[in-house]
Design a protein around this motif. Structure first.
Motif, PDB file in Angstrom:
ATOM      1  N   GLN A   1     -17.627  29.455  58.919  1.00 29.33           N
ATOM      2  CA  GLN A   1     -17.617  29.766  57.338  1.00 29.33           C
ATOM      3  C   GLN A   1     -16.328  29.447  57.092  1.00 29.33           C
ATOM      4  N   LEU A   2     -15.221  30.244  57.686  1.00 27.92           N
ATOM      5  CA  LEU A   2     -13.900  30.000  57.121  1.00 27.92           C
ATOM      6  C   LEU A   2     -13.364  28.801  57.169  1.00 27.92           C
ATOM      7  N   GLN A   3     -13.627  28.017  58.397  1.00 24.59           N
ATOM      8  CA  GLN A   3     -13.280  26.555  58.468  1.00 24.59           C
ATOM      9  C   GLN A   3     -13.832  25.841  57.216  1.00 24.59           C
ATOM     10  N   ALA A   4     -15.082  25.978  56.825  1.00 24.95           N
ATOM     11  CA  ALA A   4     -15.538  25.162  55.765  1.00 24.95           C
ATOM     12  C   ALA A   4     -14.917  25.532  54.380  1.00 24.95           C
ATOM     13  N   ARG A   5     -14.582  26.800  54.195  1.00 25.95           N
ATOM     14  CA  ARG A   5     -13.767  27.215  53.203  1.00 25.95           C
ATOM     15  C   ARG A   5     -12.496  26.545  53.074  1.00 25.95           C
ATOM     16  N   LEU A   6     -11.920  26.636  54.075  1.00 27.74           N
ATOM     17  CA  LEU A   6     -10.610  25.783  54.358  1.00 27.74           C
ATOM     18  C   LEU A   6     -10.799  24.241  54.004  1.00 27.74           C
TER      19      LEU A   6
ATOM     20  N   ARG B   1      -9.602  20.082  50.192  1.00 30.52           N
ATOM     21  CA  ARG B   1     -10.180  18.861  49.559  1.00 30.52           C
ATOM     22  C   ARG B   1      -9.985  19.065  48.077  1.00 30.52           C
ATOM     23  N   GLN B   2      -9.698  20.326  47.767  1.00 33.42           N
ATOM     24  CA  GLN B   2      -9.448  20.752  46.150  1.00 33.42           C
ATOM     25  C   GLN B   2      -8.132  20.480  46.021  1.00 33.42           C
ATOM     26  N   LEU B   3      -7.376  20.762  46.889  1.00 34.46           N
ATOM     27  CA  LEU B   3      -5.858  20.811  46.850  1.00 34.46           C
ATOM     28  C   LEU B   3      -5.477  19.057  46.808  1.00 34.46           C
ATOM     29  N   ALA B   4      -5.956  18.439  47.490  1.00 35.11           N
ATOM     30  CA  ALA B   4      -5.977  17.029  47.667  1.00 35.11           C
ATOM     31  C   ALA B   4      -6.145  16.250  46.284  1.00 35.11           C
ATOM     32  N   PHE B   5      -7.500  16.837  45.934  1.00 33.82           N
ATOM     33  CA  PHE B   5      -7.811  16.355  44.316  1.00 33.82           C
ATOM     34  C   PHE B   5      -6.842  16.515  43.180  1.00 33.82           C
TER      35      PHE B   5
END
Length: 133
Positions: free
Chosen positions: A70-75, A80-84
């Motif tokens: 779950q933590l890896q998925a959140r990370l 992805r949001q940071l790259a966007f």
């Protein structure tokens, strides 16, 4: 075994109890049976506790693995949001630079044309100045 029976008979005699060879042998066998039974119960309890702790450790490891996933998925989502967001910021910076360049070129065009106080704006330019399209 006969040596142990003889020792038991002698110890019982010192204590004031008269034991036969059969009774001393039975007493010795009973003590051995109690010791063997106690050892078996202790071994069984140890195996039960070992199995319980092993199952508990496996359950805890599964929970930790699920939390890690779950933590890896959140990370990954945050990456992805940071790259966007970085892409949007670069796009906006490029647009701002292009707009600034356009303003400079427009200012250069305005400065290059001679001022004519009698000249009116064409219709499209006057609409743009008034904010009507």
């Amino acid at each position: 075994m006969s040596l142990v029976v003889a020792i038991l008979m002698r110890l019982a005699g010192v204590a004031g109890v008269k034991l036969s060879q059969f009774a001393a042998g039975a007493l010795f066998a009973g003590v051995l049976a109690v010791l063997a039974g106690g050892a078996a119960v202790a071994a069984g309890a140890h195996l039960y506790n070992a199995g319980f702790s092993s199952a508990d450790a496996k359950c805890e490891a599964a929970q930790v693995a699920e939390q890690n996933a779950q933590l890896q998925a959140r990370l990954a989502e945050k990456d992805r949001q940071l790259a966007f967001a970085n892409g949007l910021q670069q796009r906006d910076a490029m647009r701002a630079a292009a707009a600034e360049e356009k303003l400079k070129s427009n200012q250069g065009a305005i400065d290059a044309t001679p001022a004519n106080p009698n000249k009116c704006f064409p219709r499209d330019a006057s609409r743009r100045v008034r904010g009507v399209r």
